[in-house]
Scaffold this active site. Sequence first.
Site, PDB file in Angstrom:
ATOM      1  N   HIS A  62       0.821  -1.213   0.000  1.00 40.21           N
ATOM      2  CA  HIS A  62       0.000   0.000   0.000  1.00 40.21           C
ATOM      3  C   HIS A  62       0.861   1.272   0.000  1.00 40.21           C
ATOM      4  CE1 HIS A  62      -3.767  -2.248   1.654  1.00 40.21           C
ATOM      5  NE2 HIS A  62      -3.682  -2.297   0.334  1.00 40.21           N
ATOM      6  N   HIS A  65       2.659   2.974   2.844  1.00 45.70           N
ATOM      7  CA  HIS A  65       3.787   2.255   3.456  1.00 45.70           C
ATOM      8  C   HIS A  65       5.024   2.248   2.561  1.00 45.70           C
ATOM      9  CE1 HIS A  65       1.346   0.562   6.782  1.00 45.70           C
ATOM     10  NE2 HIS A  65       0.405   0.959   5.949  1.00 45.70           N
ATOM     11  N   HIS A 118      -5.004  -8.413   5.348  1.00 44.15           N
ATOM     12  CA  HIS A 118      -5.112  -7.010   4.914  1.00 44.15           C
ATOM     13  C   HIS A 118      -4.789  -6.938   3.423  1.00 44.15           C
ATOM     14  CE1 HIS A 118      -4.867  -2.661   5.241  1.00 44.15           C
ATOM     15  NE2 HIS A 118      -3.637  -2.681   4.768  1.00 44.15           N
ATOM     16  N   HIS A 175       0.084   2.227  11.984  1.00 40.97           N
ATOM     17  CA  HIS A 175      -0.768   3.417  12.170  1.00 40.97           C
ATOM     18  C   HIS A 175      -1.004   3.758  13.630  1.00 40.97           C
ATOM     19  CE1 HIS A 175      -2.260   3.893   7.964  1.00 40.97           C
ATOM     20  NE2 HIS A 175      -2.002   2.586   7.903  1.00 40.97           N
TER      21      HIS A 175
HETATM   22 FE    FE Z   1      -1.659   1.440   6.066  1.00 39.05          FE
HETATM   23 ZN    ZN Z   2      -2.248  -1.053   4.303  1.00 42.12          ZN
END
Ligand code: FE
Ligand code: ZN
Length: 259
Positions: A62, A65, A118, A175
Amino acid sequence: MSTLDALEIHLVPVLTDNYAYILRDTDTETVGVVDPGEAEPVEAALTQLGWRPEWIILTHHHGDHIAGAERLAGGYNAKIAGAAADSKRLPPLDAAVTAETGWDFGGQTVEVIETPGHTIGHIAYHFPRARALFAGDTLFSLGCGRLFEGTAAQMWDSLSKLAELPPETRVYCGHEYTQNLAAFALTIDPNNPALRQRAEEVVQLRADDKPTIPTTIGKELATNPFLRAGEPSLKHALGMAEADAAAVFAEIRRRKDAA
Ligand code: FE
Ligand code: ZN
């Protein structure tokens, strides 16, 4: 020097609520950066420390990141480590790792834990000697990542692997979501005294503009409803006393998504 000092870890807030981490192996002075979602704040922190990273270490593909990865790798002539399974959608990898290959950072053995859920290729990095886990968006303090690609059963399996790490393992996640997640956790597990205490601590930390990270595996086992889906009291509270843990996990995830 205690083994806990084997790795020096600096937390770098990036973007809105992401954390990148700067690591240094204290024996070899090898420096790495975990999940640089943005390059500039990491460069500023590195300049202040007087360090140059040899490795950029990625948990998943993602943008929040990896967006700073190629600029940092180019600027410092650093190498990039990431999941072999996701090599097509990560920046070009110098170390394409799997659970089987494991990894080595400055002479420290790193256990690569495959944590699909995820994203399918998501991995976590466990540094056993330093008792530290870089969990990306798999395990948050009081929560877990959304299921963008994997199933609830896969995510439950992934979280169960992390839950088996030594309880003192410090958890560095992707996060700062803890305060929001605490409010949700209290709707699932309102009578858990450890959770209530952690929720109060989190409100205070955020009021003081301090991070709630790292947490530990032990703290999360006591407070994180997503890890506690197998607990009889929690199952009972959800009216799912007979259900298996994976099904209870799926229900908690569904409720969070709807919240
Ligand atoms: Fe993230
Ligand atoms: Zn992510």
